[in-house]
Design a protein around this motif. Sequence first.
Motif, PDB file in Angstrom:
ATOM      1  N   ARG A  56       0.647  -1.202   0.119  1.00 40.56           N
ATOM      2  CA  ARG A  56       0.074  -0.151   0.068  1.00 40.56           C
ATOM      3  C   ARG A  56       0.638   1.238  -0.118  1.00 40.56           C
ATOM      4  N   ALA A  57       2.019   1.183   0.797  1.00 41.55           N
ATOM      5  CA  ALA A  57       2.846   2.430   0.782  1.00 41.55           C
ATOM      6  C   ALA A  57       3.524   2.580  -0.731  1.00 41.55           C
ATOM      7  N   ARG A  58       3.855   1.521  -1.245  1.00 43.34           N
ATOM      8  CA  ARG A  58       4.433   1.790  -2.745  1.00 43.34           C
ATOM      9  C   ARG A  58       3.541   2.229  -3.639  1.00 43.34           C
ATOM     10  N   LEU A  59       2.044   1.597  -3.761  1.00 41.99           N
ATOM     11  CA  LEU A  59       1.390   1.984  -4.427  1.00 41.99           C
ATOM     12  C   LEU A  59       0.975   3.427  -4.366  1.00 41.99           C
ATOM     13  N   ALA A  60       0.595   4.052  -2.936  1.00 38.23           N
ATOM     14  CA  ALA A  60       0.687   5.475  -2.708  1.00 38.23           C
ATOM     15  C   ALA A  60       1.727   6.444  -3.082  1.00 38.23           C
ATOM     16  N   HIS A  61       2.823   5.703  -2.970  1.00 35.38           N
ATOM     17  CA  HIS A  61       4.263   6.624  -3.540  1.00 35.38           C
ATOM     18  C   HIS A  61       4.060   6.647  -5.056  1.00 35.38           C
ATOM     19  N   MET A  62       3.729   5.706  -5.608  1.00 33.51           N
ATOM     20  CA  MET A  62       3.589   5.528  -7.283  1.00 33.51           C
ATOM     21  C   MET A  62       2.293   6.567  -7.673  1.00 33.51           C
ATOM     22  N   LEU A  63       1.217   6.496  -6.929  1.00 32.43           N
ATOM     23  CA  LEU A  63       0.146   7.526  -7.175  1.00 32.43           C
ATOM     24  C   LEU A  63       0.547   8.762  -7.217  1.00 32.43           C
ATOM     25  N   PHE A  64       1.155   9.047  -5.795  1.00 32.23           N
ATOM     26  CA  PHE A  64       1.597  10.477  -5.630  1.00 32.23           C
ATOM     27  C   PHE A  64       2.626  11.020  -6.513  1.00 32.23           C
ATOM     28  N   HIS A  65       3.411  10.367  -7.163  1.00 30.75           N
ATOM     29  CA  HIS A  65       4.384  10.830  -8.187  1.00 30.75           C
ATOM     30  C   HIS A  65       3.604  10.878  -9.576  1.00 30.75           C
ATOM     31  N   GLU A  66       2.447  10.320  -9.635  1.00 31.64           N
ATOM     32  CA  GLU A  66       1.752  10.282 -11.001  1.00 31.64           C
ATOM     33  C   GLU A  66       0.651  11.505 -10.625  1.00 31.64           C
ATOM     34  N   GLY A  67       0.657  12.230  -9.482  1.00 29.50           N
ATOM     35  CA  GLY A  67      -0.127  13.415  -9.328  1.00 29.50           C
ATOM     36  C   GLY A  67      -1.435  13.015  -8.947  1.00 29.50           C
ATOM     37  N   ALA A  68      -1.631  11.893  -8.621  1.00 32.10           N
ATOM     38  CA  ALA A  68      -2.941  11.194  -8.246  1.00 32.10           C
ATOM     39  C   ALA A  68      -3.089  11.256  -6.771  1.00 32.10           C
ATOM     40  N   LEU A  69      -3.318  12.335  -6.101  1.00 28.27           N
ATOM     41  CA  LEU A  69      -2.990  12.621  -4.695  1.00 28.27           C
ATOM     42  C   LEU A  69      -4.220  12.253  -4.089  1.00 28.27           C
ATOM     43  N   LEU A  70      -5.529  12.184  -4.449  1.00 30.37           N
ATOM     44  CA  LEU A  70      -6.710  11.663  -3.819  1.00 30.37           C
ATOM     45  C   LEU A  70      -6.664  10.118  -3.553  1.00 30.37           C
ATOM     46  N   PRO A  71      -6.395   9.677  -4.914  1.00 27.67           N
ATOM     47  CA  PRO A  71      -6.423   8.119  -4.610  1.00 27.67           C
ATOM     48  C   PRO A  71      -5.020   7.742  -3.609  1.00 27.67           C
ATOM     49  N   ALA A  72      -4.101   8.280  -3.898  1.00 25.48           N
ATOM     50  CA  ALA A  72      -2.894   8.145  -2.872  1.00 25.48           C
ATOM     51  C   ALA A  72      -3.226   8.221  -1.284  1.00 25.48           C
ATOM     52  N   LEU A  73      -4.015   9.247  -0.992  1.00 29.03           N
ATOM     53  CA  LEU A  73      -4.658   9.526   0.055  1.00 29.03           C
ATOM     54  C   LEU A  73      -5.357   8.346   0.503  1.00 29.03           C
ATOM     55  N   GLN A  74      -6.314   7.857  -0.339  1.00 37.37           N
ATOM     56  CA  GLN A  74      -7.223   6.696   0.080  1.00 37.37           C
ATOM     57  C   GLN A  74      -6.451   5.663   0.383  1.00 37.37           C
ATOM     58  N   THR A  75      -5.435   5.230  -0.455  1.00 41.20           N
ATOM     59  CA  THR A  75      -4.590   4.076  -0.336  1.00 41.20           C
ATOM     60  C   THR A  75      -4.094   4.343   1.256  1.00 41.20           C
ATOM     61  N   THR A  76      -3.268   5.172   1.465  1.00 39.32           N
ATOM     62  CA  THR A  76      -2.996   5.294   2.947  1.00 39.32           C
ATOM     63  C   THR A  76      -3.816   5.148   4.113  1.00 39.32           C
ATOM     64  N   GLU A  77      -4.925   5.858   3.682  1.00 48.76           N
ATOM     65  CA  GLU A  77      -6.162   5.718   4.703  1.00 48.76           C
ATOM     66  C   GLU A  77      -6.258   4.225   4.945  1.00 48.76           C
ATOM     67  N   GLN A  78      -6.578   3.751   3.966  1.00 48.05           N
ATOM     68  CA  GLN A  78      -7.008   2.217   3.916  1.00 48.05           C
ATOM     69  C   GLN A  78      -5.969   1.342   4.818  1.00 48.05           C
ATOM     70  N   GLY A  79      -4.825   1.572   4.419  1.00 47.80           N
ATOM     71  CA  GLY A  79      -3.731   0.830   4.938  1.00 47.80           C
ATOM     72  C   GLY A  79      -3.574   1.066   6.429  1.00 47.80           C
ATOM     73  N   LEU A  80      -3.795   2.446   6.694  1.00 45.02           N
ATOM     74  CA  LEU A  80      -3.442   2.766   8.165  1.00 45.02           C
ATOM     75  C   LEU A  80      -4.560   2.356   9.053  1.00 45.02           C
ATOM     76  N   LYS A  81      -5.846   2.074   8.554  1.00 45.90           N
ATOM     77  CA  LYS A  81      -6.673   1.521   9.396  1.00 45.90           C
ATOM     78  C   LYS A  81      -6.297   0.040   9.715  1.00 45.90           C
ATOM     79  N   LEU A  82      -5.789  -0.589   9.038  1.00 47.95           N
ATOM     80  CA  LEU A  82      -5.429  -2.000   9.135  1.00 47.95           C
ATOM     81  C   LEU A  82      -4.027  -2.150   9.904  1.00 47.95           C
ATOM     82  N   CYS A  83      -3.103  -1.115   9.607  1.00 43.13           N
ATOM     83  CA  CYS A  83      -2.064  -1.293  10.135  1.00 43.13           C
ATOM     84  C   CYS A  83      -1.405   0.251  10.652  1.00 43.13           C
ATOM     85  N   PRO A  84      -2.006   0.747  11.771  1.00 39.89           N
ATOM     86  CA  PRO A  84      -1.751   2.172  11.996  1.00 39.89           C
ATOM     87  C   PRO A  84      -0.367   2.523  12.429  1.00 39.89           C
ATOM     88  N   ASP A  85       0.401   1.668  12.734  1.00 35.05           N
ATOM     89  CA  ASP A  85       1.789   1.929  12.986  1.00 35.05           C
ATOM     90  C   ASP A  85       2.951   1.748  11.863  1.00 35.05           C
TER      91      ASP A  85
END
Length: 91
Positions: A19-48
């Motif tokens: 999820r972190a790598r996917l968010a990184h890729m989306l971030f660098h493509e300029g897809a900030l909202l999908p990147a944010l959603q990806t990190t939020e989903q991941g942090l719900k499951l693994c907050p630390d």
Amino acid sequence: MGKAISAGGAHAENTAWCRARLAHMLFHEGALLPALQTTEQGLKLCPDHQSLRLMHGHILTALHRETEAVSVFEQILSTGEQHEALVALGD
């Protein structure tokens, strides 16, 4: 990365890195909202998970949500030294 996340595993940490790598890729493509959603989903499951938290902070910064980003980076630093979080706070 989507397939790897979907395949998952018994432990949230197994997909957190993906999820972190996917968010990184989306971030660098300029897809900030999908990147944010990806990190939020991941942090719900693994907050630390540090990589997810760092990426989340960077995305918040890019979205001009600096107060939230500072909070994320400070939380990371409260658990110990983390060079990337310290640099992000300085920026």
